[in-house]
Design an enzyme around this catalytic site. Structure first.
Site, PDB file in Angstrom:
ATOM      1  N   GLN A 172      21.232  66.747 -47.856  1.00 11.95           N
ATOM      2  CA  GLN A 172      20.904  65.565 -47.055  1.00 11.95           C
ATOM      3  C   GLN A 172      19.755  64.786 -47.712  1.00 11.95           C
ATOM      4  O   GLN A 172      18.780  65.363 -48.157  1.00 11.95           O
ATOM      5  CB  GLN A 172      20.507  65.990 -45.628  1.00 11.95           C
ATOM      6  CG  GLN A 172      21.618  66.691 -44.874  1.00 11.95           C
ATOM      7  CD  GLN A 172      22.656  65.729 -44.302  1.00 11.95           C
ATOM      8  OE1 GLN A 172      22.527  64.509 -44.409  1.00 11.95           O
ATOM      9  NE2 GLN A 172      23.696  66.277 -43.707  1.00 11.95           N
ATOM     10  N   CYS A 228      28.944  61.220 -40.424  1.00 13.06           N
ATOM     11  CA  CYS A 228      28.295  60.076 -41.076  1.00 13.06           C
ATOM     12  C   CYS A 228      29.178  58.839 -40.912  1.00 13.06           C
ATOM     13  O   CYS A 228      28.948  57.824 -41.557  1.00 13.06           O
ATOM     14  CB  CYS A 228      28.002  60.384 -42.538  1.00 13.06           C
ATOM     15  SG  CYS A 228      29.446  60.922 -43.444  1.00 13.06           S
TER      16      CYS A 228
HETATM   17  N1  SAH Z   1      26.822  70.357 -43.724  1.00 10.74           N
HETATM   18  C1  SAH Z   1      26.254  69.993 -45.001  1.00 10.74           C
HETATM   19  C2  SAH Z   1      27.115  69.042 -45.825  1.00 10.74           C
HETATM   20  C3  SAH Z   1      27.743  67.859 -45.115  1.00 10.74           C
HETATM   21  S1  SAH Z   1      28.462  66.645 -46.171  1.00 10.74           S
HETATM   22  C4  SAH Z   1      24.851  69.481 -44.833  1.00 10.74           C
HETATM   23  O1  SAH Z   1      24.413  69.165 -43.729  1.00 10.74           O
HETATM   24  O2  SAH Z   1      24.139  69.385 -45.841  1.00 10.74           O
HETATM   25  C5  SAH Z   1      30.146  67.052 -46.155  1.00 10.74           C
HETATM   26  C6  SAH Z   1      30.535  68.185 -47.065  1.00 10.74           C
HETATM   27  O3  SAH Z   1      31.934  68.386 -46.931  1.00 10.74           O
HETATM   28  C7  SAH Z   1      30.293  67.940 -48.551  1.00 10.74           C
HETATM   29  O4  SAH Z   1      29.517  68.990 -49.057  1.00 10.74           O
HETATM   30  C8  SAH Z   1      31.705  67.940 -49.161  1.00 10.74           C
HETATM   31  O5  SAH Z   1      31.743  68.513 -50.452  1.00 10.74           O
HETATM   32  C9  SAH Z   1      32.466  68.786 -48.187  1.00 10.74           C
HETATM   33  N2  SAH Z   1      33.942  68.598 -48.089  1.00 10.74           N
HETATM   34  C10 SAH Z   1      34.648  67.482 -48.260  1.00 10.74           C
HETATM   35  N3  SAH Z   1      35.965  67.687 -47.993  1.00 10.74           N
HETATM   36  C11 SAH Z   1      36.086  68.988 -47.631  1.00 10.74           C
HETATM   37  C12 SAH Z   1      37.185  69.820 -47.210  1.00 10.74           C
HETATM   38  N4  SAH Z   1      38.412  69.325 -47.105  1.00 10.74           N
HETATM   39  N5  SAH Z   1      36.904  71.096 -46.915  1.00 10.74           N
HETATM   40  C13 SAH Z   1      35.657  71.596 -47.006  1.00 10.74           C
HETATM   41  N6  SAH Z   1      34.590  70.877 -47.396  1.00 10.74           N
HETATM   42  C14 SAH Z   1      34.797  69.580 -47.691  1.00 10.74           C
END
Ligand code: SAH
Length: 453
Positions: free
Chosen positions: A286, A411
């Site tokens: 983040q 988001c």
């Molecule tokens: N929860 C974390 C990241 C949120 S961002 C935090 O708060 O830091 C969203 C995340 O989803 C990213 O890391 C991205 O790589 C992942 N992502 C995107 N598509 C996905 C999918 N189909 N399955 C699992 N993860 C996925």
């Protein structure tokens, strides 16, 4: 047919804002979108684009000004594509973000009973970005410049200061620019797709103050790297890691697949609350650490965790949310599609000495099916997908798993609203709180609580 002519100059009253922060003037019922205008302003504008269902205008003069208008503090504001709302008071920005969530959930969908709270803002909404991705190029006089892209283009605006990124990042970049010019570094030309230095990416652990500098080059040969590393380390003792990333593709993606460490550690650490996180150059983390803590606090509160709860942290990145919850739960399962991020998550569990976590690399929609077939019965599921929201298989499986609570961080509230309608088959959407993760930009982040009916 539109009643408007291109280049026509008109007067109008702004009655609404789009989610991009553009003012809306209606002529009959035909909307004209005009950037840099605010609700309640009477303005003179020029029609610059006429489409079937709408037109775009350019502000020429403000006849009557909104009391929410402020002078944008950044000198580059009207050129740079980074911020969109600096001409608005911060309170008006927070209200606009809440209004967008109300519009989506109360007006465009049937969640009339859902409580929508005020947007959680920052006390000091400046210098919050812990990651800066700065393009490098040349101006007409062949001097090396670095800064940000002009709105809707890839022309680089040379910048000396940025009010939303960590202040140290700008100091490092300003110094690097001097050295790039002195050493006559070969810089990348996006139009010709030639040259070496493309971007400098800088990341900081907000609380630890560890600093990582990443040189992103087109090609492996980077002759002056030793010299630049020596100079950087001497001038900025805060730097704990310097990396060289090779990106030979000609896409808009900033980092390439290959990274080498030129100096120091391969990762940086940050701390959120009492939990330490190791962050690789490739992993999502983040951007706004101060607001992340507030967001996760809300998420924990919404999860209403009990010590014997089994938690799924889906779309977990480097495991931040799950690891935050691990001390308060029986077991946490995390899933994420980026393998580096899952490696970080596993190591983060070890660093923090948590023994009740399992992290799996894969697509959330596939791994959740596997967990279901293994008989894992979650009490609480955290959902934090990218902008496009969740896959339908994922949502279907989630309903079948039937957890007590679902906490959905998003988001992009419009896909969150779509997914909420699916979950509404078996869950009541009780409340949503927008959290301002990106002050002065139009990005809206929101956390929602769903209770099993
Ligand atoms: N929860 C974390 C990241 C949120 S961002 C935090 O708060 O830091 C969203 C995340 O989803 C990213 O890391 C991205 O790589 C992942 N992502 C995107 N598509 C996905 C999918 N189909 N399955 C699992 N993860 C996925």
């Amino acid at each position: 047919m539109s009643i408007l002519q291109k280049n026509e100059i008109l007067e109008g009253h702004v009655i609404d804002l789009t989610h991009e922060g553009h003012g809306v003037v209606k002529l009959d019922r035909y909307p004209v979108f005009i950037p840099n205008t605010l609700i309640d302003e009477t303005i003179k504008f020029k029609v610059i684009k006429v489409k079937k269902n709408f037109a775009i205008g350019k502000l020429i003069e403000i006849k009557e000004q909104s009391k929410e208008r402020v002078e944008p503090p950044c000198v580059y504001y009207y050129k740079c594509g980074g911020c969109q709302l600096q001409h608005m008071t911060y309170q008006a920005q927070l209200n606009m973000k809440k209004e967008q969530v109300i519009n989506l959930f109360h007006r465009k969908a049937d969640f009339k009973d859902t409580i929508i709270n005020d947007t959680v803002g920052m006390e000091n909404p400046w210098y919050y970005r812990n990651k800066s991705q700065i393009p490098v190029g040349k101006n007409k006089d062949e001097e090396i410049i670095s800064g940000f892209y002009r709105q809707r283009s890839h022309d680089i605006i040379d910048m000396e200061s940025c009010l939303i990124q960590d202040q140290l990042h700008q100091e490092v970049m300003n110094q690097l620019k001097v050295w790039f010019n002195e050493l006559n570094i070969n810089v990348y030309n996006e139009h010709k797709k030639q040259g070496l230095m493309r971007h400098v990416v800088i990341r900081t652990g907000h609380h630890t103050r560890e600093l990582m500098v990443i040189f992103v080059t087109n090609g492996k040969k980077f002759k002056q790297s030793d010299l630049l590393v020596q100079k950087l380390v001497k001038a900025f003792p805060e730097i704990t890691s310097i990396k060289h990333n090779v990106n030979n593709t000609h896409s808009n993606v900033i980092l390439g697949a290959e990274s080498n460490t030129l100096y120091g550690k391969t990762t940086i650490n940050d701390k959120l609350s009492d939990v330490t996180f190791k962050i690789s150059d490739q992993s999502f983390y983040q951007i706004n650490s101060i607001q992340t803590e507030k967001l996760y606090q809300l998420a924990i509160e919404y999860a209403n965790l009990k010590q014997d709860d089994v938690v799924l942290d889906t779309y977990c990145g480097i495991g931040t949310i799950g690891l935050y919850m691990a001390p308060k739960a029986k077991h946490v399962y995390g899933v994420e599609v980026v393998s580096e991020a899952i490696e970080d998550a596993k190591q983060n569990a070890t660093i923090n000495q948590f023994e009740n976590t399992t992290f799996v690399c894969g697509k959330a929609e596939e791994v959740i099916l596997k967990w279901k077939s293994q008989g894992i019965k979650p009490d609480v599921v955290m959902v934090d997908p990218p902008r496009k929201g969740c896959d339908e298989t994922f949502l279907k499986t989630l309903l079948e798993l039937n957890p007590r609570k679902i906490v959905y961080i998003s988001c992009n509230p419009s896909t969150q609203q779509r997914d909420a309608q699916y979950l509404a088959q078996h869950y009541k959407l009780t409340k949503i709180t927008p959290v301002d993760m990106f002050p002065h930009t139009t990005h809206v982040e929101a956390v929602a609580q769903f209770n099993r009916i």
